[in-house]
Design an enzyme around this catalytic site. Structure first.
Site, mmCIF file in Angstrom:
data_model
loop_
_atom_site.group_PDB
_atom_site.id
_atom_site.type_symbol
_atom_site.label_atom_id
_atom_site.label_comp_id
_atom_site.label_asym_id
_atom_site.label_seq_id
_atom_site.Cartn_x
_atom_site.Cartn_y
_atom_site.Cartn_z
ATOM 1 N N GLU A 276 0.833 -1.206 0.000
ATOM 2 C CA GLU A 276 0.000 0.000 0.000
ATOM 3 C C GLU A 276 0.870 1.259 0.000
ATOM 4 O OE1 GLU A 276 -4.326 -0.136 1.713
ATOM 5 O OE2 GLU A 276 -3.036 0.704 3.246
ATOM 6 N N HIS A 297 9.040 -26.004 0.758
ATOM 7 C CA HIS A 297 8.423 -27.169 0.120
ATOM 8 C C HIS A 297 7.228 -26.768 -0.734
ATOM 9 C CE1 HIS A 297 10.969 -29.735 2.598
ATOM 10 N NE2 HIS A 297 10.805 -28.774 3.508
ATOM 11 N N LYS A 411 -13.852 1.987 -2.504
ATOM 12 C CA LYS A 411 -14.611 2.433 -1.326
ATOM 13 C C LYS A 411 -15.800 3.278 -1.778
ATOM 14 C CE LYS A 411 -11.159 2.782 2.380
ATOM 15 N NZ LYS A 411 -10.484 3.683 3.297
HETATM 16 O O1 PA5 Z 1 -2.815 1.750 6.082
HETATM 17 C C1 PA5 Z 1 -3.880 2.293 5.907
HETATM 18 O O2 PA5 Z 1 -4.013 3.520 5.984
HETATM 19 C C2 PA5 Z 1 -5.118 1.472 5.619
HETATM 20 O O3 PA5 Z 1 -4.826 0.133 5.438
HETATM 21 C C3 PA5 Z 1 -6.100 1.601 6.770
HETATM 22 O O4 PA5 Z 1 -5.512 1.095 7.936
HETATM 23 C C4 PA5 Z 1 -7.394 0.850 6.486
HETATM 24 O O5 PA5 Z 1 -7.940 1.242 5.260
HETATM 25 C C5 PA5 Z 1 -8.392 1.123 7.587
HETATM 26 O O6 PA5 Z 1 -8.584 2.488 7.741
HETATM 27 P P1 PA5 Z 1 -9.195 3.108 9.040
HETATM 28 O O7 PA5 Z 1 -8.247 2.899 10.159
HETATM 29 O O8 PA5 Z 1 -9.390 4.540 8.712
HETATM 30 O O9 PA5 Z 1 -10.495 2.408 9.292
#
Ligand code: PA5
Length: 442
Positions: A276, A297, A411
């Site tokens: 990410e 394995h 989203k």
């Molecule tokens: O790393 C990130 O920013 C995302 O993976 C968030 O943790 C995830 O989308 C969840 O977001 P939030 O904590 O706002 O619910």
């Protein structure tokens, strides 16, 4: 301290496929130090977490620790970090200890059904973690549990702890309006960089893991990585090594292979952080979660003789905290008896090194990080090390390692289809897509 070995990235270790010291002159190995000094990026606030005051988290941890069950609601960075802490430092937790922990991230209804069957809400604390306060999965499960508490005439304020932004968002408003206990996630700290905040530390405290040791480990690795030049900083060297391997040798895949079952969720945590943070603007490095020896394995064949597109990151462990001798049985069978007198720890360590050697002999690069043991101190080091290394890799790549714009479209379409105000156009798009898709169904 963690130990880092980069020799299997270099020409000496893997011959023609390796890097030369001069290759490192191509990059700005000081990029992160410069970014920190310029103070322009508020998201670098994750660097301050190891030194933060955690007294409120500890107090809340004492409260949560009195319950029989601890349900954690959150997804992405809000779940992967806490899960990796629990499984690394309290393996088989629910068989041995209380509060029993249930981490509900994916909104699979059967999982929630099973959790609800397993817990008595009267004896349960629910930690809902969402930085934004608007993630559909977390909000949906929070709404369900809020209602279930009410149905049992339980006061949500006695059973819920909210972990969210210190001032903004739906969950902060609920905390204020309904007098629900709440912990802050510092404003600049994004989900995947938040494990050393209340996100990971509250659960740690509730189950008796010394969160202070995790932070101490993070401080020590911080000092080993930040404010130093490239050849003195393992995090910069890691970032530079994988970056150069991609630029010069087209190695786009980063395999993370800890040799410990307890670090399997850590590998998943790393994969989210790496994917990410780095995958954007048509650039990125693809993470690949793995566990040793199991995947020797299953996957090693591909790494050894498949496409030359990977750098393997070995996490080796010196002291497993337990060991088992292999007994002297079947003495007359050579195929078995050679193992007698050795131990399982010896076997797993030899297997790790054997894979390292075999890859190197085949010109396949790797990095080895050795943890003296898997305890809170060294786990804190691992988290902070990889967060720094990821941020540095992002800066070298020329992308912003702290945002995730690619996640937003999915989203928004979900919001539209689920009827959120302001997303009507997304709903139309969704419906049109279903019609188009229908035409090709067999
Ligand atoms: O790393 C990130 O920013 C995302 O993976 C968030 O943790 C995830 O989308 C969840 O977001 P939030 O904590 O706002 O619910």
């Amino acid at each position: 301290m963690l130990q880092f070995n980069f020799s299997n990235l270099m020409q000496d270790g893997i011959g023609g496929n390796g890097l030369m010291k001069d290759d490192f002159k191509r990059i700005d190995g000081n990029a992160l130090n410069t970014a920190i000094q310029s103070g322009k990026s508020p998201e670098l606030e994750f660097l301050d977490l190891p030194g933060a005051d955690t007294s409120a988290i500890k107090e809340m941890g004492r409260y949560a620790g009195k319950f029989d069950n601890f349900i954690l609601l959150g997804i992405g960075g809000s779940a992967l970090g806490p899960r990796s802490v629990l499984e690394a430092l309290s393996p088989f937790h629910n068989i041995k200890s209380k509060p029993k922990v249930f981490i509900y991230d994916n909104v699979d209804p059967m999982t929630l059904h099973c959790i609800m069957d397993a817990v008595d809400l009267k004896k349960t604390v629910i930690n809902v973690i969402t930085k934004s306060g608007s993630t559909a999965e977390t909000i949906a499960s929070f709404m369900i549990l809020w209602q279930k508490l009410k149905e049992q005439s339980l006061k949500p304020a006695d059973h819920i702890i909210i972990t969210t932004d210190p001032v903004k968002g739906n969950l902060r408003k609920i905390a204020v309006d309904y007098g629900v206990r709440a912990l802050p996630i510092p404003p600049g700290v994004g989900g995947r960089y938040s494990v050393l905040s209340a996100v990971g530390l509250l659960l740690a405290e509730a189950v008796g893991i010394p969160s202070g040791d995790m932070l101490k480990g993070a401080v020590d690795i911080h000092n080993k990585c930040i404010g130093r030049d490239l050849w003195q900083s393992p995090a910069f060297l890691f970032a530079s090594g994988v970056f150069l391997m991609q630029q010069m040798k087209k190695r786009d895949i980063t395999v993370m292979i800890p040799y410990a079952d307890r670090l399997k969720p850590f590998s998943e945590w790393f994969c989210q952080l790496w994917a990410e943070s780095l995958g954007k603007d048509g650039k990125g490095l693809t993470p690949y979660p793995s566990t040793g020896t199991t995947d020797q394995h299953s996957q090693l064949q591909l790494w050894m003789q498949g496409p030359e597109d990977k750098v393997v990151v070995f996490l080796s462990v010196e002291d497993y905290g337990a060991d088992v001798q292999i007994p002297a049985v079947f003495r007359d069978m050579e195929g078995l008896s050679y193992l007698s007198g050795h131990s399982l720890a010896e076997l797993i360590k030899v297997e790790q090194e054997a894979s390292e050697i075999a890859l190197a002999k085949n010109g396949r690069p790797s990095i080895t990080i050795r943890a003296p043991k898997i305890d809170a101190y060294h786990l804190g080091q691992l988290y902070h090390f990889f967060e720094i290394a990821t941020a540095a890799t992002g800066l070298l790549t020329g992308i912003n390692p702290f945002n995730q714009p690619g996640v937003e479209e999915g989203k928004n379409l979900t919001y539209g289809m689920m009827g959120k105000k302001g997303y009507e156009a997304k709903k139309e798009e969704f419906v049109k897509y279903r019609q188009r898709k229908g035409k090709l169904e067999l």
